[in-house]
Design an enzyme around this catalytic site. Structure first.
Site, PDB file in Angstrom:
ATOM      1  N   MET A 178       0.848  -1.200   0.000  1.00 51.12           N
ATOM      2  CA  MET A 178       0.000   0.000   0.000  1.00 51.12           C
ATOM      3  C   MET A 178       0.881   1.246   0.000  1.00 51.12           C
ATOM      4  SD  MET A 178      -3.269  -0.994   2.409  1.00 51.12           S
ATOM      5  CE  MET A 178      -2.386  -1.891   3.681  1.00 51.12           C
ATOM      6  N   ALA A 179       0.782   2.011  -1.096  1.00 53.05           N
ATOM      7  CA  ALA A 179       1.587   3.219  -1.264  1.00 53.05           C
ATOM      8  C   ALA A 179       1.263   4.200  -0.136  1.00 53.05           C
ATOM      9  CB  ALA A 179       1.291   3.845  -2.617  1.00 53.05           C
TER      10      ALA A 179
ATOM     11  N   GLN B 210       8.017  -4.228  -4.312  1.00 49.69           N
ATOM     12  CA  GLN B 210       7.279  -4.055  -5.569  1.00 49.69           C
ATOM     13  C   GLN B 210       7.785  -2.853  -6.365  1.00 49.69           C
ATOM     14  OE1 GLN B 210       3.155  -2.421  -5.820  1.00 49.69           O
ATOM     15  NE2 GLN B 210       2.617  -4.487  -6.482  1.00 49.69           N
TER      16      GLN B 210
ATOM     17  N   CYS C 282      -2.008  -1.034 -10.434  1.00 50.85           N
ATOM     18  CA  CYS C 282      -2.294   0.345 -10.017  1.00 50.85           C
ATOM     19  C   CYS C 282      -3.222   1.014 -11.033  1.00 50.85           C
ATOM     20  CB  CYS C 282      -1.000   1.144  -9.865  1.00 50.85           C
ATOM     21  SG  CYS C 282      -1.357   2.799  -9.240  1.00 50.85           S
TER      22      CYS C 282
ATOM     23  N   ASP D 244     -11.236  -7.496  -0.442  1.00 50.95           N
ATOM     24  CA  ASP D 244     -12.399  -7.601   0.438  1.00 50.95           C
ATOM     25  C   ASP D 244     -12.250  -8.641   1.539  1.00 50.95           C
ATOM     26  OD1 ASP D 244     -13.418  -5.679  -1.177  1.00 50.95           O
ATOM     27  OD2 ASP D 244     -14.853  -6.976  -2.209  1.00 50.95           O
TER      28      ASP D 244
HETATM   29  C1  LIG Z   1      -3.814   3.261   0.349  1.00 54.11           C
HETATM   30  C2  LIG Z   1      -3.617   2.137  -0.642  1.00 54.11           C
HETATM   31  C3  LIG Z   1      -2.441   2.060  -1.351  1.00 54.11           C
HETATM   32  C4  LIG Z   1      -2.222   1.009  -2.250  1.00 54.11           C
HETATM   33  N1  LIG Z   1      -1.014   0.919  -2.894  1.00 54.11           N
HETATM   34  C5  LIG Z   1      -0.740  -0.179  -3.657  1.00 54.11           C
HETATM   35  C6  LIG Z   1       0.563  -0.400  -4.190  1.00 54.11           C
HETATM   36  O1  LIG Z   1       1.505   0.369  -3.952  1.00 54.11           O
HETATM   37  N2  LIG Z   1       0.744  -1.507  -4.962  1.00 54.11           N
HETATM   38  C7  LIG Z   1      -0.253  -2.412  -5.219  1.00 54.11           C
HETATM   39  O2  LIG Z   1      -0.029  -3.399  -5.918  1.00 54.11           O
HETATM   40  N3  LIG Z   1      -1.485  -2.238  -4.701  1.00 54.11           N
HETATM   41  C8  LIG Z   1      -1.742  -1.162  -3.915  1.00 54.11           C
HETATM   42  N4  LIG Z   1      -2.975  -1.029  -3.334  1.00 54.11           N
HETATM   43  C9  LIG Z   1      -3.979  -2.096  -3.522  1.00 54.11           C
HETATM   44  C10 LIG Z   1      -3.905  -3.122  -2.379  1.00 54.11           C
HETATM   45  O3  LIG Z   1      -2.649  -3.768  -2.383  1.00 54.11           O
HETATM   46  C11 LIG Z   1      -5.032  -4.178  -2.505  1.00 54.11           C
HETATM   47  O4  LIG Z   1      -4.886  -4.835  -3.736  1.00 54.11           O
HETATM   48  C12 LIG Z   1      -6.422  -3.565  -2.436  1.00 54.11           C
HETATM   49  O5  LIG Z   1      -6.513  -2.616  -1.384  1.00 54.11           O
HETATM   50  C13 LIG Z   1      -7.492  -4.653  -2.239  1.00 54.11           C
HETATM   51  O6  LIG Z   1      -7.280  -5.377  -1.041  1.00 54.11           O
HETATM   52  P1  LIG Z   1      -8.142  -5.088   0.301  1.00 54.11           P
HETATM   53  O7  LIG Z   1      -9.603  -5.259  -0.048  1.00 54.11           O
HETATM   54  O8  LIG Z   1      -7.665  -6.112   1.299  1.00 54.11           O
HETATM   55  O9  LIG Z   1      -7.857  -3.684   0.723  1.00 54.11           O
HETATM   56  C14 LIG Z   1      -3.226   0.033  -2.463  1.00 54.11           C
HETATM   57  C15 LIG Z   1      -4.424   0.137  -1.748  1.00 54.11           C
HETATM   58  C16 LIG Z   1      -4.626   1.157  -0.836  1.00 54.11           C
HETATM   59  C17 LIG Z   1      -5.930   1.214  -0.072  1.00 54.11           C
END
Ligand SMILES: Cc1cc2nc3c(=O)[nH]c(=O)nc-3n(C[C@H](O)[C@H](O)[C@H](O)COP(=O)(O)O)c2cc1C
Length: 323
Positions: free
Chosen positions: A10-11, A63, A94, A196
């Site tokens: 997560m960025a 990554q 992304c 999710d």
């Molecule tokens: C604040 C934020 C930053 C994210 N940054 C990245 C990232 O740098 N690289 C990436 O592959 N996915 C990134 N994602 C996506 C997450 O890795 C993940 O795929 C997405 O949030 C779905 O999973 P979740 O439902 O458990 O949140 C980001 C998501 C959030 C909310």
């Protein structure tokens, strides 16, 4: 990996301070936030700092993102030789226009041939294992998750993490676990399911219904590393551990803050910590006032005082109510 629970990249969130904290809560694997290939090649100072990894965080997946073969390969070589990451992951998910405009991130999802070519080039150039994190497709009309994952496998990629949304969905709608299952059935490399997973029970359901090898947790871990611990324990023993107390949340929030200060500096850390503190406070009754006040904090002392007096007042109220 000692267990299948994975912290999502997560960025702006997954720097060493947060990753280390999540690791202590038992994650089997942590991903670092995405890093720009060009930033690495040009030795941009901020980018270089993002490559810092504490030994205690391992195993860790770092990554990178980019849209051109030459720069992606160069960046991967740098990460391979100059960091202690265990895995090099390539971002193919992304959805942000600033990234897809440069042919990076989710843009790759439109072309399995390009995926093959790019991943093969990176695999050839480095010693560390290479993996890919992708969304299921660009939009409803372009869902090539199976072809794309097969391209990763053919190119020598060693695992794929799949977020069950399209690029067009951004973070709306639901994550399509059926398509993640189709990917799992179509490749023999490990598949990490994502999207999710909000509770430990969701994680178990994903592993069972999708048949995936790992379960990746993103937003549910924000301000909530207990989600990782509770999931690990639930998968291990079926025991559902309770939520943390407000005091426990504040203590870990302050630990996270101190790690961030050590990593960056007080001014930057406190500013970045505002959003985290707000996440740690989520679900605690009567937090609106303190959440507002946090947004004006500029020093560690101010932030720590606000958090500790909030929790002390809360405990006092609770002990009065308990009689
Ligand atoms: C604040 C934020 C930053 C994210 N940054 C990245 C990232 O740098 N690289 C990436 O592959 N996915 C990134 N994602 C996506 C997450 O890795 C993940 O795929 C997405 O949030 C779905 O999973 P979740 O439902 O458990 O949140 C980001 C998501 C959030 C909310």
């Amino acid at each position: 990996m000692k267990n299948p629970v994975v912290l999502a990249p997560m960025a702006g969130v997954c720097n060493s301070a947060f990753r280390l904290t999540v690791k202590e809560f038992g994650a089997g694997l942590v991903y670092a936030e995405m890093v720009s290939d060009k930033g690495i090649i040009f030795k941009n100072e901020k980018t270089m700092n993002m490559l810092y990894i504490d030994e205690c965080e391992k195993p860790l997946s770092l990554q990178i993102f980019g849209g051109e073969k030459e720069s992606l390969v160069e960046a991967a070589k740098f990460v391979d030789k100059n960091t202690n990451a265990d895995i090099i992951d390539i971002n193919m998910g992304c959805p942000v226009p600033k990234i897809t405009k440069c042919d990076a991130g989710a843009k790759w999802l439109l072309d399995p041939n390009k995926i093959y070519e790019m991943v093969a080039a990176v695999v050839d150039a480095v010693e560390k294992p290479v993996t890919v994190k992708m969304r299921i497709g660009w939009d409803e009309e372009h869902i090539y998750a199976v072809e794309n994952a097969q391209a990763v496998e053919r190119a020598g990629g060693q695992a794929v993490a799949v977020h069950g949304r399209t690029r067009a969905q951004m973070y709306e709608g639901t994550s399509n676990w059926d398509i993640i299952r189709e990917v799992k059935q179509a490749v023999s490399i490990p598949v990490i399911g994502n999207g999710d997973v909000s509770t430990p029970q969701d994680a178990k359901r994903m592993l069972e219904e999708v048949g995936c090898d790992g379960v990746m947790i993103g937003r549910a871990a924000l301000g909530n590393p207990w989600m990782i611990y509770r999931t690990v324990k639930y998968l291990e023993s079926g025991e559902l551990i309770g939520e943390p107390t407000p005091r426990e949340k504040i203590d870990v929030c302050i630990l996270h803050l101190d790690r961030l200060i050590a990593l960056k500096n007080e001014e930057i850390a406190v500013r970045e910590m505002r959003k985290h503190a707000s996440w740690y406070l989520k679900g605690i009754r009567g937090n609106a006032k303190v959440r507002n006040a946090i947004n004006a904090c500029t020093t560690r002392d101010e932030l720590v005082n606000l958090l500790t007096s909030f929790v002390e007042e809360l405990e006092e109220k609770q002990s009065v109510q308990a009689g």
